[in-house]
Design a protein around this motif. Sequence first.
Motif, PDB file in Angstrom:
ATOM      1  N   LEU A  34       0.839  -1.196   0.000  1.00  0.00           N
ATOM      2  CA  LEU A  34       0.000   0.000   0.000  1.00  0.00           C
ATOM      3  C   LEU A  34       0.871   1.243   0.000  1.00  0.00           C
ATOM      4  O   LEU A  34       2.000   1.231   0.496  1.00  0.00           O
ATOM      5  CB  LEU A  34      -0.930   0.025   1.216  1.00  0.00           C
ATOM      6  CG  LEU A  34      -2.024  -1.043   1.255  1.00  0.00           C
ATOM      7  CD1 LEU A  34      -2.854  -0.899   2.521  1.00  0.00           C
ATOM      8  CD2 LEU A  34      -2.918  -0.972   0.024  1.00  0.00           C
ATOM      9  N   GLN A  35       0.310   2.297  -0.541  1.00  0.00           N
ATOM     10  CA  GLN A  35       0.978   3.587  -0.698  1.00  0.00           C
ATOM     11  C   GLN A  35       0.351   4.586   0.265  1.00  0.00           C
ATOM     12  O   GLN A  35      -0.867   4.788   0.231  1.00  0.00           O
ATOM     13  CB  GLN A  35       0.789   4.056  -2.142  1.00  0.00           C
ATOM     14  CG  GLN A  35       1.207   5.469  -2.438  1.00  0.00           C
ATOM     15  CD  GLN A  35       0.693   5.932  -3.793  1.00  0.00           C
ATOM     16  OE1 GLN A  35      -0.425   5.621  -4.181  1.00  0.00           O
ATOM     17  NE2 GLN A  35       1.526   6.653  -4.512  1.00  0.00           N
ATOM     18  N   GLY A  45      -3.485   3.901   0.064  1.00  0.00           N
ATOM     19  CA  GLY A  45      -4.189   3.480  -1.136  1.00  0.00           C
ATOM     20  C   GLY A  45      -3.376   2.468  -1.925  1.00  0.00           C
ATOM     21  O   GLY A  45      -2.285   2.057  -1.524  1.00  0.00           O
ATOM     22  N   ILE A  46      -3.935   2.081  -3.037  1.00  0.00           N
ATOM     23  CA  ILE A  46      -3.318   1.117  -3.951  1.00  0.00           C
ATOM     24  C   ILE A  46      -2.569   1.909  -5.014  1.00  0.00           C
ATOM     25  O   ILE A  46      -3.104   2.893  -5.534  1.00  0.00           O
ATOM     26  CB  ILE A  46      -4.408   0.249  -4.606  1.00  0.00           C
ATOM     27  CG1 ILE A  46      -5.274  -0.446  -3.531  1.00  0.00           C
ATOM     28  CG2 ILE A  46      -3.789  -0.782  -5.541  1.00  0.00           C
ATOM     29  CD1 ILE A  46      -6.561  -1.023  -4.078  1.00  0.00           C
ATOM     30  N   PRO A  47      -1.353   1.501  -5.373  1.00  0.00           N
ATOM     31  CA  PRO A  47      -0.646   2.216  -6.438  1.00  0.00           C
ATOM     32  C   PRO A  47      -1.455   2.217  -7.736  1.00  0.00           C
ATOM     33  O   PRO A  47      -2.052   1.214  -8.110  1.00  0.00           O
ATOM     34  CB  PRO A  47       0.645   1.413  -6.623  1.00  0.00           C
ATOM     35  CG  PRO A  47       0.793   0.597  -5.389  1.00  0.00           C
ATOM     36  CD  PRO A  47      -0.584   0.374  -4.846  1.00  0.00           C
ATOM     37  N   GLU A  67       6.280   4.053 -12.047  1.00  0.00           N
ATOM     38  CA  GLU A  67       6.560   5.452 -11.717  1.00  0.00           C
ATOM     39  C   GLU A  67       6.549   5.699 -10.213  1.00  0.00           C
ATOM     40  O   GLU A  67       7.356   6.477  -9.704  1.00  0.00           O
ATOM     41  CB  GLU A  67       5.534   6.375 -12.384  1.00  0.00           C
ATOM     42  CG  GLU A  67       5.714   6.518 -13.873  1.00  0.00           C
ATOM     43  CD  GLU A  67       4.639   7.377 -14.525  1.00  0.00           C
ATOM     44  OE1 GLU A  67       4.689   7.512 -15.765  1.00  0.00           O
ATOM     45  OE2 GLU A  67       3.744   7.901 -13.822  1.00  0.00           O
ATOM     46  N   GLU A  68       5.623   5.049  -9.513  1.00  0.00           N
ATOM     47  CA  GLU A  68       5.468   5.308  -8.085  1.00  0.00           C
ATOM     48  C   GLU A  68       6.377   4.462  -7.204  1.00  0.00           C
ATOM     49  O   GLU A  68       6.679   4.857  -6.077  1.00  0.00           O
ATOM     50  CB  GLU A  68       4.001   5.105  -7.682  1.00  0.00           C
ATOM     51  CG  GLU A  68       3.092   6.124  -8.347  1.00  0.00           C
ATOM     52  CD  GLU A  68       1.612   5.886  -8.093  1.00  0.00           C
ATOM     53  OE1 GLU A  68       1.252   4.900  -7.406  1.00  0.00           O
ATOM     54  OE2 GLU A  68       0.815   6.698  -8.590  1.00  0.00           O
ATOM     55  N   THR A  69       6.832   3.300  -7.711  1.00  0.00           N
ATOM     56  CA  THR A  69       7.574   2.364  -6.854  1.00  0.00           C
ATOM     57  C   THR A  69       8.885   1.844  -7.442  1.00  0.00           C
ATOM     58  O   THR A  69       9.663   1.237  -6.721  1.00  0.00           O
ATOM     59  CB  THR A  69       6.718   1.122  -6.553  1.00  0.00           C
ATOM     60  OG1 THR A  69       6.534   0.372  -7.763  1.00  0.00           O
ATOM     61  CG2 THR A  69       5.382   1.491  -5.951  1.00  0.00           C
ATOM     62  N   SER A 120       3.958  10.296  -3.116  1.00  0.00           N
ATOM     63  CA  SER A 120       3.874   9.348  -2.015  1.00  0.00           C
ATOM     64  C   SER A 120       4.660   9.803  -0.797  1.00  0.00           C
ATOM     65  O   SER A 120       5.704  10.442  -0.921  1.00  0.00           O
ATOM     66  CB  SER A 120       4.434   7.992  -2.451  1.00  0.00           C
ATOM     67  OG  SER A 120       3.852   7.570  -3.657  1.00  0.00           O
ATOM     68  N   ILE A 121       4.157   9.412   0.370  1.00  0.00           N
ATOM     69  CA  ILE A 121       4.898   9.602   1.613  1.00  0.00           C
ATOM     70  C   ILE A 121       5.773   8.378   1.837  1.00  0.00           C
ATOM     71  O   ILE A 121       6.972   8.491   2.081  1.00  0.00           O
ATOM     72  CB  ILE A 121       3.924   9.821   2.791  1.00  0.00           C
ATOM     73  CG1 ILE A 121       3.127  11.109   2.567  1.00  0.00           C
ATOM     74  CG2 ILE A 121       4.682   9.848   4.122  1.00  0.00           C
ATOM     75  CD1 ILE A 121       1.948  11.291   3.501  1.00  0.00           C
ATOM     76  N   THR A 122       5.161   7.204   1.716  1.00  0.00           N
ATOM     77  CA  THR A 122       5.903   5.955   1.864  1.00  0.00           C
ATOM     78  C   THR A 122       5.098   4.808   1.272  1.00  0.00           C
ATOM     79  O   THR A 122       3.944   4.978   0.881  1.00  0.00           O
ATOM     80  CB  THR A 122       6.234   5.671   3.352  1.00  0.00           C
ATOM     81  OG1 THR A 122       7.181   4.609   3.427  1.00  0.00           O
ATOM     82  CG2 THR A 122       4.995   5.317   4.154  1.00  0.00           C
ATOM     83  N   PHE A 123       5.700   3.647   1.208  1.00  0.00           N
ATOM     84  CA  PHE A 123       5.048   2.397   0.838  1.00  0.00           C
ATOM     85  C   PHE A 123       5.347   1.379   1.916  1.00  0.00           C
ATOM     86  O   PHE A 123       6.418   1.403   2.526  1.00  0.00           O
ATOM     87  CB  PHE A 123       5.588   1.864  -0.504  1.00  0.00           C
ATOM     88  CG  PHE A 123       4.998   2.545  -1.701  1.00  0.00           C
ATOM     89  CD1 PHE A 123       3.876   2.026  -2.323  1.00  0.00           C
ATOM     90  CD2 PHE A 123       5.559   3.702  -2.198  1.00  0.00           C
ATOM     91  CE1 PHE A 123       3.330   2.653  -3.418  1.00  0.00           C
ATOM     92  CE2 PHE A 123       5.021   4.336  -3.297  1.00  0.00           C
ATOM     93  CZ  PHE A 123       3.896   3.805  -3.908  1.00  0.00           C
TER      94      PHE A 123
END
Length: 158
Positions: A34-35, A45-47, A67-69, A120-123
């Motif tokens: 989760l993101q 949320g979900i990426p 892009e996000e992870t 994002s703040i974190t995953f």
Amino acid sequence: MGYIENLRKLVGHRPLIFVGSVVIVVDEEGKILLQQRKFPAGAWGIPGGLMELGESTEDVARRELFEETSLHVDELTLINVYSGPEHFIRAANGDEFYVVTTAYYAENAIGDLVVDQAESITFKYFSPHELPENIVKSHKNILDEFLLKHYKFLSAVK
């Protein structure tokens, strides 16, 4: 500048319909990625994200995840397609839109997790029994359906 930014220049804040995709990533231990998002502030949320011109929903899921992870997935399995009045969003800047979201899941993502600080703040990977409280409502519905109909590890993960 992307498709959505160009479209917003033409129509302003008026309601639009956008297509997006999300992908639930499950690791080898059965934990779900989760993101923690910057918008809505601090919610989980979900990426995923919105479609650009010429993309398929699978393309969107893979691109947004990368892009996000910085993670890659090959095989995507469809969970469901979500739409309707409950998928209306009014952004902090006044933009209004309805989202048609195609949700997928994937196992065994490849790569090293790197957080895109722009969105994002974190995953974090969570056991299904320990999901955070403040999950984006539409994403909580997707997670619930995924866990009910598709999740294979539920009996093994405590």
